[in-house]
Design a protein around this motif. Structure first.
Motif, PDB file in Angstrom:
ATOM      1  N   VAL A 174      33.899  36.210  40.099  1.00 55.03           N
ATOM      2  CA  VAL A 174      34.281  35.120  41.001  1.00 55.03           C
ATOM      3  C   VAL A 174      35.329  35.645  41.971  1.00 55.03           C
ATOM      4  CG1 VAL A 174      35.350  32.851  41.154  1.00 55.03           C
ATOM      5  CG2 VAL A 174      33.793  33.366  39.266  1.00 55.03           C
ATOM      6  N   LEU A 175      35.058  35.480  43.263  1.00 55.89           N
ATOM      7  CA  LEU A 175      36.019  35.861  44.288  1.00 55.89           C
ATOM      8  C   LEU A 175      36.597  34.589  44.890  1.00 55.89           C
ATOM      9  CD1 LEU A 175      34.480  38.558  43.873  1.00 55.89           C
ATOM     10  CD2 LEU A 175      34.926  39.020  46.274  1.00 55.89           C
ATOM     11  N   ALA A 176      37.871  34.370  44.640  1.00 58.74           N
ATOM     12  CA  ALA A 176      38.512  33.133  45.084  1.00 58.74           C
ATOM     13  C   ALA A 176      38.874  33.236  46.559  1.00 58.74           C
ATOM     14  CB  ALA A 176      39.761  32.874  44.262  1.00 58.74           C
ATOM     15  N   THR A 177      38.585  32.179  47.281  1.00 57.93           N
ATOM     16  CA  THR A 177      38.856  32.146  48.717  1.00 57.93           C
ATOM     17  C   THR A 177      39.817  31.011  49.039  1.00 57.93           C
ATOM     18  OG1 THR A 177      36.649  32.997  49.184  1.00 57.93           O
ATOM     19  CG2 THR A 177      37.796  31.909  50.991  1.00 57.93           C
ATOM     20  N   ILE A 178      40.823  31.315  49.834  1.00 64.02           N
ATOM     21  CA  ILE A 178      41.755  30.275  50.264  1.00 64.02           C
ATOM     22  C   ILE A 178      41.196  29.633  51.527  1.00 64.02           C
ATOM     23  CG2 ILE A 178      44.100  29.799  51.049  1.00 64.02           C
ATOM     24  CD1 ILE A 178      44.898  32.378  49.504  1.00 64.02           C
TER      25      ILE A 178
END
Lengths: 132, 139
Positions: free
Chosen positions: A113-117
């Motif tokens: 999972v790549l968290a994006t702001i």
């Protein structure tokens, strides 16, 4: 899949304490799952090492996570890799990381999972997402 | 003479001291031998302590990944102390850590760096039960 065991791989000191709590709250309060065990503490490695699999850092971390999960019998087990997207393109990096993570560990489920702001205005996503 | 040099000399001397001219002391305890020591000298220090350990039991405490990188699971014993919500658990390293070291996945120092060097929970629980039984017998 109401019983779950998760081993996590994260990049930051903050995630070491927050991710297990977040997963437990999601599992019990949002999903209504029966039981979750989050292996503590999460395995922490610098983002650069994980995102580039430098010196096989991601592969090694996944192997350690798999060992910590051990035999799980009737409980579904998964390895969660969670890092920030930063300036990378999530749609390209996530599949690449998943391929590295699953290298030699087809016996365990792995999720990257790549968290994006998201921007404060809420209607425009991160530039890297828009390029996907 | 620098502190590092003094300690580099003092630590092996302490470990190799004799009770009389022939007999080694039975036990030497050294706290944080890595203090003021150049990290690259960790290997030489451990070599000298292993030599001393042929005649004397050597007990070290350490927070040094460089020193722990020298840990050999086949010849050395390791107890792990870990802070856990206000209490300290001490016990043998958990089987996953030992297996990771033996399979060269991670060294003991690398496991310490990423906070994955854990005491064996089962051993800690057995110790707690043993301590509890002892207290009950005394009372």
């Amino acid at each position: 899949m109401s019983r779950l065991k998760v081993a996590t791989i994260v990049e930051g000191h903050g995630e070491v304490s927050s991710v297990p709590i977040l997963l437990e709250r999601l599992w019990y309060e949002l999903i209504g799952g029966e039981y979750i065990e989050v292996v503590r503490p999460p395995i922490r490695q610098p983002r650069d090492k994980l995102a580039k699999n430098k010196d096989d850092a991601l592969v090694d971390a996944v192997n350690l996570a798999a060992a910590k999960l051990g035999a799980t019998d009737d409980t579904h087990a998964i390895i969660l890799v969670l890092i920030d997207t930063n300036s990378d393109q999530a749609c390209k990096l996530a599949p690449q990381m998943l391929e590295w993570a699953q290298y030699g560990r087809r016996d365990k489920d792995v999720a990257c999972v790549l968290a994006t702001i998201w921007e404060a205005h809420g209607h425009r996503g991160n530039r890297s997402l828009r390029r996907c | 003479m620098t502190d590092g040099t003094l300690r580099a000399i003092g630590t092996p001397v302490a470990a190799m001291q004799l009770v009389d001219r022939k007999t080694s002391v039975r036990l030497v305890g050294i706290e944080d031998p890595e203090t003021a020591l150049h990290p690259a000298a960790a290997g030489a220090l451990m070599d000298s302590l292993r030599e001393a350990a042929e005649k004397t039991q050597v007990l070290l405490t350490s927070h040094s990944p460089d020193l722990l990188d020298q840990f050999n699971p086949d010849s050395d014993d390791m107890l792990v102390a870990h802070s856990n919500q206000g209490s300290t658990d001490i016990g043998p390293a958990d089987p996953v850590s030992i297996e990771s070291i033996k399979s060269h996945l991670y060294s003991a120092g690398e496991l310490l760096r990423i906070d994955q060097l854990q005491p064996d929970k089962d051993a800690s629980e057995r110790q707690s039960e043993l301590a509890f039984d002892t207290v009950e017998e005394q009372s």
